[in-house]
Design an enzyme around this catalytic site. Structure first.
Site, PDB file in Angstrom:
ATOM      1  N   THR A  71       0.130   0.580   6.600  1.00  0.00           N
ATOM      2  CA  THR A  71       0.288  -0.436   5.563  1.00  0.00           C
ATOM      3  C   THR A  71       0.460  -1.781   6.280  1.00  0.00           C
ATOM      4  OG1 THR A  71       2.696  -0.156   5.499  1.00  0.00           O
ATOM      5  CG2 THR A  71       1.416   1.167   3.964  1.00  0.00           C
ATOM      6  N   GLY A  72       0.190  -2.858   5.572  1.00  0.00           N
ATOM      7  CA  GLY A  72       0.287  -4.171   6.226  1.00  0.00           C
ATOM      8  C   GLY A  72      -1.074  -4.824   6.316  1.00  0.00           C
ATOM      9  N   THR A  81       0.880  -1.159   0.000  1.00  0.00           N
ATOM     10  CA  THR A  81       0.000   0.000   0.000  1.00  0.00           C
ATOM     11  C   THR A  81       0.918   1.210   0.000  1.00  0.00           C
ATOM     12  OG1 THR A  81      -1.569  -1.170   1.427  1.00  0.00           O
ATOM     13  CG2 THR A  81      -1.677   1.218   1.494  1.00  0.00           C
TER      14      THR A  81
HETATM   15  N1  GLY Z   1      -3.213  -2.590   4.067  1.00  0.00           N
HETATM   16  C1  GLY Z   1      -3.723  -2.930   2.815  1.00  0.00           C
HETATM   17  C2  GLY Z   1      -4.713  -4.008   2.814  1.00  0.00           C
HETATM   18  O1  GLY Z   1      -4.735  -4.815   3.718  1.00  0.00           O
HETATM   19  O2  GLY Z   1      -5.496  -4.058   1.884  1.00  0.00           O
END
Ligand code: GLY
Length: 389
Positions: free
Chosen positions: A290-291, A239
């Protein structure tokens, strides 16, 4: 761009690279509860190095580690007087457009049916208004569509077909978001599933012994012309997040992604969820993540970071405190390793209204990009909550 350092532009270098050379970035840190006083003298060097941003003041743009181009662009746009919320959307566009980033926009990895579905959100501090899209197909720049939702509707979140129609109505061009590489990666993933009618190279009675297939010939030819191999099956929750504060202390925040690779069609991650994948309050600051999106959603990750900053924690501390919340609330066995800790990573980013910034990850490996008030762009390691497993 002037002279180069470490192969990266003069104004953009890996902060702490000297520390990495000295082995300090691999120092094994200690788990720590989030709500602690500012970094103490005895604290692990990696954490201390990663929290330098807590003392920064003034205009600033922060992004996940894949976003030095985004912070540089957003800072430039914001410095020309454009609102921070619009500036961060201009910044992340560079990454959405980049076919080599397989976590965002064009070239992002598709869902289990081989279709790219994008999520994005943007928030404007001064009006406390947000816009978001989820499960958007065929539009390369979902963050710009999210901004239109913010600016041109009374709503916050549009999904799927409705989001696509809205994007069309605003003149966004439809295009195929699969690159040859992301399509090939999907086919490799699909054929590796086993126990179905899709055959991978080991399962199929082809090529005939000693013969080259047309497919192999074309792959070799393509590799020669592109200079790279097909590689292993990738997997990502990748992301890009980007937040900005201008010289007036106004904040804006944006997160955009292709989401979890090979997801069930319709799966929505944290990125378009206000308070999960990004959030801002003009009185406090902005945050993003993100993650593993599911963990950030159930812990209201970005909202928590901003609330921790409001209660007096520095950005780095607020990020670590939020990750500690996620760790403490990860209870399903399938998500835990042998030490009872999460078997996934997540990285979070925070930017305070006065320009202080920080980033943290559950395990070492995450990084963040920042363009600071001096106009310099750097990539820092995130402060790790735990040592490497
Ligand atoms: N953090 C991005 C997702 O899990 O879609």
């Amino acid at each position: 761009m002037g002279t180069h350092r470490n192969g990266i532009g003069r104004r953009r270098f890996l902060a702490g690279s000297g520390l990495a050379a000295a082995g300090l970035l691999s120092m094994r840190g200690q788990a720590r509860a989030g709500a602690q006083p500012p970094v103490a003298p005895g604290e692990p060097a990696a954490r201390r190095a990663a929290s330098v941003g807590d003392s920064h003041r003034g205009p600033c743009v922060i992004a996940s580690g894949n976003g030095p181009n985004a912070t540089e662009r957003a800072f430039k746009v914001m410095s020309a007087g454009v609102d921070p919320a619009e500036a961060v959307v201009a910044g992340v566009k560079l990454v959405e457009d980049d076919p080599k980033d397989n976590s965002v926009g064009y070239g992002g990895l598709p869902n289990e049916e081989g279709v790219v579905e994008l999520d994005a959100s943007v928030m404007h501090g001064p009006t406390h208004k947000a816009g978001a899209v989820a499960g958007l197909r065929n539009i390369k720049n979902p963050a710009a569509v999210a901004l239109k939702v913010l600016q041109r509707t009374d709503h916050v979140l549009l999904v799927g077909e409705g989001a696509l129609r809205f994007a069309r109505a605003h003149g966004f061009k439809e295009e195929n978001l699969l690159t040859p590489e992301s399509h090939a990666a999907w086919l490799r993933w699909r054929e590796a599933m086993g126990a179905d009618d899709w055959l991978n190279p080991e399962e199929r009675d082809w090529p005939r012994p000693g013969k080259k297939t047309l497919e192999e010939f074309l792959a070799e030819e393509a590799k020669q012309s592109r200079g790279r191999d097909a590689g292993p099956i990738p997997f990502t929750w990748g992301t890009i997040h980007c937040s900005a504060v201008n010289r007036d202390g106004d904040v804006g925040s944006c997160t955009t992604t292709s989401g979890l690779s090979w997801k069930i069609p319709g799966r929505v991650g944290d990125s378009p969820i206000v308070g999960a994948g990004m959030y801002c309050e003009n009185e406090v600051g902005a945050a993003g993540s993100t993650g593993r999106g599911e963990s950030l959603i159930v812990n209201c990750g970005s909202f928590a970071i901003v609330q921790y900053m409001a209660s007096g924690l520095t950005p780095t501390e607020a990020c670590l405190a939020t990750l500690k919340r996620i760790v403490d609330r990860t209870r399903e066995k399938r998500l835990l390793n042998s030490k009872g800790r999460p078997n996934f990573n997540a990285s979070v980013y925070a930017l305070r209204k006065d320009g202080a910034y920080g980033g943290a990850c559950i395990y070492p490996g995450g990084s963040f990009a920042v363009t600071t008030s001096d106009g310099e762009t750097r990539v820092h390691p995130c402060a790790p909550l735990f040592e490497a497993e």
